[in-house]
Design an enzyme around this catalytic site. Sequence first.
Site, PDB file in Angstrom:
ATOM      1  N   ASP A  87      37.385  38.631  49.360  1.00  0.00           N
ATOM      2  CA  ASP A  87      37.480  37.462  48.594  1.00  0.00           C
ATOM      3  C   ASP A  87      38.902  36.696  49.204  1.00  0.00           C
ATOM      4  O   ASP A  87      39.118  35.521  48.679  1.00  0.00           O
ATOM      5  CB  ASP A  87      37.405  37.480  46.997  1.00  0.00           C
ATOM      6  CG  ASP A  87      38.362  38.668  46.756  1.00  0.00           C
ATOM      7  OD1 ASP A  87      38.361  39.712  47.020  1.00  0.00           O
ATOM      8  OD2 ASP A  87      39.459  38.341  46.128  1.00  0.00           O
ATOM      9  N   GLY A 101      36.262  35.004  41.417  1.00  0.00           N
ATOM     10  CA  GLY A 101      36.566  33.737  41.300  1.00  0.00           C
ATOM     11  C   GLY A 101      38.008  33.234  40.966  1.00  0.00           C
ATOM     12  O   GLY A 101      38.925  34.150  41.147  1.00  0.00           O
ATOM     13  N   LYS A 134      47.823  26.745  41.459  1.00  0.00           N
ATOM     14  CA  LYS A 134      47.867  28.032  41.393  1.00  0.00           C
ATOM     15  C   LYS A 134      48.799  28.466  40.006  1.00  0.00           C
ATOM     16  O   LYS A 134      49.774  28.106  39.951  1.00  0.00           O
ATOM     17  CB  LYS A 134      48.389  28.930  42.509  1.00  0.00           C
ATOM     18  CG  LYS A 134      48.026  30.549  42.385  1.00  0.00           C
ATOM     19  CD  LYS A 134      48.373  31.112  43.854  1.00  0.00           C
ATOM     20  CE  LYS A 134      47.897  32.587  43.820  1.00  0.00           C
ATOM     21  NZ  LYS A 134      48.168  33.150  45.196  1.00  0.00           N
ATOM     22  N   ARG A 147      43.143  32.109  37.940  1.00  0.00           N
ATOM     23  CA  ARG A 147      44.277  31.079  37.597  1.00  0.00           C
ATOM     24  C   ARG A 147      44.604  29.934  38.403  1.00  0.00           C
ATOM     25  O   ARG A 147      45.700  29.373  38.202  1.00  0.00           O
ATOM     26  CB  ARG A 147      45.578  32.214  37.601  1.00  0.00           C
ATOM     27  CG  ARG A 147      45.906  32.641  38.893  1.00  0.00           C
ATOM     28  CD  ARG A 147      47.176  33.608  39.143  1.00  0.00           C
ATOM     29  NE  ARG A 147      47.411  34.245  40.133  1.00  0.00           N
ATOM     30  CZ  ARG A 147      47.193  35.691  40.136  1.00  0.00           C
ATOM     31  NH1 ARG A 147      47.297  36.078  39.047  1.00  0.00           N
ATOM     32  NH2 ARG A 147      47.155  36.225  41.285  1.00  0.00           N
ATOM     33  N   ASP A 193      45.417  36.343  32.326  1.00  0.00           N
ATOM     34  CA  ASP A 193      46.144  35.227  31.555  1.00  0.00           C
ATOM     35  C   ASP A 193      46.239  33.765  32.087  1.00  0.00           C
ATOM     36  O   ASP A 193      46.406  32.752  31.474  1.00  0.00           O
ATOM     37  CB  ASP A 193      47.452  35.469  30.904  1.00  0.00           C
ATOM     38  CG  ASP A 193      48.252  35.851  32.110  1.00  0.00           C
ATOM     39  OD1 ASP A 193      48.156  35.482  33.318  1.00  0.00           O
ATOM     40  OD2 ASP A 193      49.476  36.141  31.803  1.00  0.00           O
ATOM     41  N   GLY A 194      45.459  33.974  33.494  1.00  0.00           N
ATOM     42  CA  GLY A 194      45.575  32.505  34.078  1.00  0.00           C
ATOM     43  C   GLY A 194      46.816  32.062  34.670  1.00  0.00           C
ATOM     44  O   GLY A 194      47.010  30.785  35.161  1.00  0.00           O
ATOM     45  N   ARG A 224      35.700  30.840  51.357  1.00  0.00           N
ATOM     46  CA  ARG A 224      36.238  32.353  51.481  1.00  0.00           C
ATOM     47  C   ARG A 224      34.720  33.116  51.890  1.00  0.00           C
ATOM     48  O   ARG A 224      33.646  32.732  51.524  1.00  0.00           O
ATOM     49  CB  ARG A 224      36.555  33.088  49.876  1.00  0.00           C
ATOM     50  CG  ARG A 224      37.693  32.216  49.799  1.00  0.00           C
ATOM     51  CD  ARG A 224      37.997  32.540  48.336  1.00  0.00           C
ATOM     52  NE  ARG A 224      39.112  31.808  47.459  1.00  0.00           N
ATOM     53  CZ  ARG A 224      40.392  32.226  47.281  1.00  0.00           C
ATOM     54  NH1 ARG A 224      40.755  33.381  47.825  1.00  0.00           N
ATOM     55  NH2 ARG A 224      41.150  31.578  46.729  1.00  0.00           N
ATOM     56  N   ASP A 258      45.769  33.602  50.444  1.00  0.00           N
ATOM     57  CA  ASP A 258      46.323  34.441  49.432  1.00  0.00           C
ATOM     58  C   ASP A 258      47.304  35.399  49.738  1.00  0.00           C
ATOM     59  O   ASP A 258      47.285  36.559  49.904  1.00  0.00           O
ATOM     60  CB  ASP A 258      45.255  35.266  48.581  1.00  0.00           C
ATOM     61  CG  ASP A 258      44.233  34.428  47.961  1.00  0.00           C
ATOM     62  OD1 ASP A 258      44.605  33.380  47.590  1.00  0.00           O
ATOM     63  OD2 ASP A 258      43.167  34.559  47.844  1.00  0.00           O
TER      64      ASP A 258
END
Length: 478
Positions: free
Chosen positions: A246, A84, A107, A87, A119-120, A177, A256
């Site tokens: 993904d 998922g 992002k 971040r 930590d996102g 995706r 990505d």
Amino acid sequence: MTLSFITRWRDELPATYTALSPTPLNNARLIWHNTELANTLSIPSSLFKNGAGVWGGETLLPGMSPLAQVYSGHQFGVWAGQLGDGRGILLGEQLLADGTTMDWHLKGAGLTPYSRMGDGRAVLRSTIRESLASEAMHYLGIPTTRALSIVTSDSPVYRETVEPGAMLMRVAPSHLRFGHFEHFYYRREPEKVRQLADFAIRHYWSYLEDDEDKYRLWFSDVVARTASLIAQWQTVGFAHGVMNTDNMSLLGLTLDYGPFGFLDDYEPGFICNHSDHQGRYSFDNQPAVALWNLHRLAQTLSPFVAVDALNEALDSYQQVLLTHYGQRMRQKLGFMTEQKEDNALLNELFSLMARERSDYTRTFRMLSLTEQHSAASPLRDEFIDRAAFDDWFARYRGRLQQDEVSDSERQQLMQSVNPALVLRNWLAQRAIEAAEKGDMTELHRLHEALRNPFSDRDDDYVSRPPDWGKRLEVSCSS
């Protein structure tokens, strides 16, 4: 002009996300934005003049309804379970004047329910790399997500070292995706897999919506788009580095950008990701991995699409790939027709380049200067084994003469498909190091150069990489 945002994903796929807002960074400031793309999307210039604002997750525009998407996937060939947006946050879907849409995905926007042990956050290094790579690919003509803005900050983010936290605004027609489908298939919820397929067809393959054979035709097109994309990667020497399911776009976009790399020396087994110890995602293995990933997607559709139909589509992958690859490589070689000896000539050139560790981009660009009736070539000086090059070059010039096309016409074609400039890792690294010291000059300069990859240049952007810049392997940490 007021921007219009709609909420199709939020309204139609309620099981696929968690609604939440971004978490702003400390002292966030906008350091780059994509003026050309902003104009295309009719974004008012005033939005870039009011601090970090929406670009740093500090404000939302009217109509935005932010959410983090859930998906799963196979990573390095192993089922990884739920993943998922760890971040990233989908801020909204912009409705454009022509009726199409564009996702705004921020992002580095902070923790989400899918952050797992993360930590996102994103760091300045990775946001710069993705912005440069996605724009480089766009101007090379390769389907890709785009970069709209970069924000840096005073927030420390802990990776191998402490780095400045940053945010990237990524835009794309869709972030669908393969992993979205896998998520619900492995949760044994085939009706939700079908909902995803129906959503995709309704909004991105609408011409199929009323066709009784829509699922087969749709999946066949997903296969074709993927094959075409991979063929284009291979022709420009692009290695993605982390082709997990993904990270595979349903629309056939490059998605990505992590530990990617463009070939410097021609090395078929080039590995750009230092975490890829087995070479699963090496340059020459990308076509096979993409097909493997398509098999994983096909499996998710098997509850409602006939297996024979899925296999038929999968069986078409190699031919589509080879057709697109062959067409582009003939253009790169300057061949106007298709002849039986073409593959042999290309493979012999690749063998020679591999032995000599020839620079991939420079070799094809210099080949574009060939005069079919002259044995002289600046490319000759790039090879140690001159006799082997002379033998190949003589046969190559003989092949060019078969097409009966003038040198100027052929050279023009070749220079339009053989870039002078690609985003070599060392160029990105130089811009990153300057930006981390507060100097954004090189970031802007490199972005501007990447807009014209097929133009002749005489600066270091098109030179061989320095010794320190060769074989820069990149990690997945971002």
